[in-house]
Scaffold this motif. Structure first.
Motif, short mmCIF file in Angstrom:
data_model
loop_
_atom_site.label_atom_id
_atom_site.label_comp_id
_atom_site.label_asym_id
_atom_site.label_seq_id
_atom_site.Cartn_x
_atom_site.Cartn_y
_atom_site.Cartn_z
N ILE A 92 -33.02 -29.80 -27.99
CA ILE A 92 -31.86 -30.54 -27.51
C ILE A 92 -32.15 -32.03 -27.42
O ILE A 92 -31.33 -32.86 -27.82
CB ILE A 92 -31.39 -29.99 -26.14
CG1 ILE A 92 -30.79 -28.61 -26.34
CG2 ILE A 92 -30.38 -30.93 -25.49
CD1 ILE A 92 -30.47 -27.89 -25.05
N THR A 93 -33.33 -32.40 -26.94
CA THR A 93 -33.65 -33.82 -26.80
C THR A 93 -33.87 -34.51 -28.15
O THR A 93 -33.96 -35.73 -28.19
CB THR A 93 -34.86 -34.04 -25.87
OG1 THR A 93 -35.98 -33.31 -26.36
CG2 THR A 93 -34.54 -33.63 -24.45
N SER A 94 -33.89 -33.73 -29.22
CA SER A 94 -33.96 -34.35 -30.56
C SER A 94 -32.57 -34.68 -31.10
O SER A 94 -32.43 -35.36 -32.10
CB SER A 94 -34.69 -33.42 -31.55
OG SER A 94 -33.88 -32.30 -31.88
N TRP A 95 -31.51 -34.20 -30.41
CA TRP A 95 -30.14 -34.50 -30.82
C TRP A 95 -29.82 -35.95 -30.50
O TRP A 95 -30.43 -36.58 -29.63
CB TRP A 95 -29.14 -33.62 -30.11
CG TRP A 95 -29.24 -32.15 -30.39
CD1 TRP A 95 -29.96 -31.54 -31.39
CD2 TRP A 95 -28.61 -31.09 -29.67
NE1 TRP A 95 -29.80 -30.18 -31.32
CE2 TRP A 95 -28.98 -29.88 -30.27
CE3 TRP A 95 -27.76 -31.07 -28.56
CZ2 TRP A 95 -28.52 -28.65 -29.81
CZ3 TRP A 95 -27.31 -29.84 -28.11
CH2 TRP A 95 -27.68 -28.65 -28.72
N GLU A 96 -28.81 -36.46 -31.17
CA GLU A 96 -28.32 -37.81 -30.91
C GLU A 96 -27.75 -37.88 -29.49
O GLU A 96 -27.13 -36.94 -29.01
CB GLU A 96 -27.21 -38.12 -31.93
CG GLU A 96 -26.70 -39.52 -31.90
CD GLU A 96 -25.65 -39.74 -32.98
OE1 GLU A 96 -24.63 -40.37 -32.67
OE2 GLU A 96 -25.87 -39.28 -34.12
N THR A 97 -28.00 -39.02 -28.83
CA THR A 97 -27.43 -39.19 -27.48
C THR A 97 -26.16 -40.03 -27.57
O THR A 97 -25.94 -40.72 -28.56
CB THR A 97 -28.42 -39.89 -26.53
OG1 THR A 97 -28.75 -41.17 -27.06
CG2 THR A 97 -29.67 -39.06 -26.34
N GLY B 105 -22.19 -30.20 -26.49
CA GLY B 105 -23.61 -30.52 -26.41
C GLY B 105 -24.16 -30.19 -25.05
O GLY B 105 -23.68 -29.27 -24.37
N TRP C 12 -29.38 -29.01 -16.35
CA TRP C 12 -28.73 -29.07 -17.66
C TRP C 12 -27.36 -28.39 -17.59
O TRP C 12 -27.23 -27.30 -17.04
CB TRP C 12 -29.58 -28.36 -18.71
CG TRP C 12 -30.82 -29.11 -19.03
CD1 TRP C 12 -32.02 -29.05 -18.38
CD2 TRP C 12 -31.00 -30.05 -20.09
NE1 TRP C 12 -32.91 -29.90 -18.96
CE2 TRP C 12 -32.32 -30.52 -20.03
CE3 TRP C 12 -30.16 -30.54 -21.09
CZ2 TRP C 12 -32.82 -31.45 -20.91
CZ3 TRP C 12 -30.67 -31.46 -21.98
CH2 TRP C 12 -31.99 -31.91 -21.89
N THR D 149 -27.77 -38.06 -19.09
CA THR D 149 -27.94 -38.26 -20.52
C THR D 149 -27.17 -37.16 -21.23
O THR D 149 -27.33 -35.98 -20.90
CB THR D 149 -29.43 -38.19 -20.93
OG1 THR D 149 -30.16 -39.15 -20.18
CG2 THR D 149 -29.60 -38.49 -22.41
N TYR E 152 -26.44 -35.25 -24.81
CA TYR E 152 -26.97 -34.98 -26.14
C TYR E 152 -25.88 -34.28 -26.95
O TYR E 152 -25.40 -33.21 -26.56
CB TYR E 152 -28.21 -34.09 -26.06
CG TYR E 152 -29.36 -34.74 -25.33
CD1 TYR E 152 -30.25 -35.56 -26.00
CD2 TYR E 152 -29.54 -34.54 -23.96
CE1 TYR E 152 -31.30 -36.17 -25.33
CE2 TYR E 152 -30.59 -35.14 -23.29
CZ TYR E 152 -31.47 -35.96 -23.98
OH TYR E 152 -32.51 -36.56 -23.32
#
Length: 166
Positions: A9-14, A34, A42, A67, A69
């Motif tokens: 998930i943290t590799s997805w665009e923010t 997302g 989360w 944040t 995602y």
């Protein structure tokens, strides 16, 4: 949350998100799909609707930095929400014996709600011949059907029978 899930998930665009509940409302209005994190909690959203919560209560989003995602595909937020919630394995199909298309047809006809997890090189049987000492392990691909819990069976504000959940 599982480390593997968080890493993906943290590799997805923010995308920018306002802090607090106002940020969640803005994401809902924008039909966001997302995951959002705040204070180590989360929240998974699909088309602006909350579908799963992990590692804390919703009140974690009342204050602090958030944040958001963006899922590469909307279905990913649903998949990760179901995986985090868990489920029971209801069937195990071996693709050497049952083609994946047949498995999908069987699950569809039974109104299956969940996901199919694929596994490579699953050792189906391991025997060693006493006369030759040869390991006769068979390496097989498998598919495991996992049923989601009732809370994740809702999709787009409708239950499986089509009644509105609102």
């Amino acid at each position: 949350m599982r480390t593997e899930t968080e890493t993906r998930i943290t590799s997805w665009e923010t995308r920018p998100v306002e802090n607090g509940y106002a940020g969640l409302h803005a994401l809902a209005e924008a039909a966001f799909s997302g995951a959002i994190t705040a204070n180590e909690t989360w929240l998974f959203m699909l088309d602006g609707r909350p579908i799963g919560l992990s590692d804390g209560p919703i009140e974690s989003f009342s204050e602090g930095d958030s944040t958001a995602y963006v899922a590469a595909h909307p279905a990913l937020s649903l998949l990760f929400a179901m995986r985090e919630r868990g489920g029971e394995t209801t069937a195990r199909y071996y693709t050497d014996d049952t083609p994946l298309a047949d498995t999908a047809e069987t699950l569809s006809s039974s109104e299956f709600t969940g996901y199919v997890e694929l596994s490579e090189n699953f050792s189906a049987a391991s025997t060693t011949s006493s006369t030759t000492g040869v390991d006769r392990s068979r390496s097989r691909s498998s598919a495991r059907a996992v049923v989601s819990s009732p809370a994740t069976r809702r999709s787009h504000g409708r239950t499986r029978r089509g009644e509105s959940t609102r």
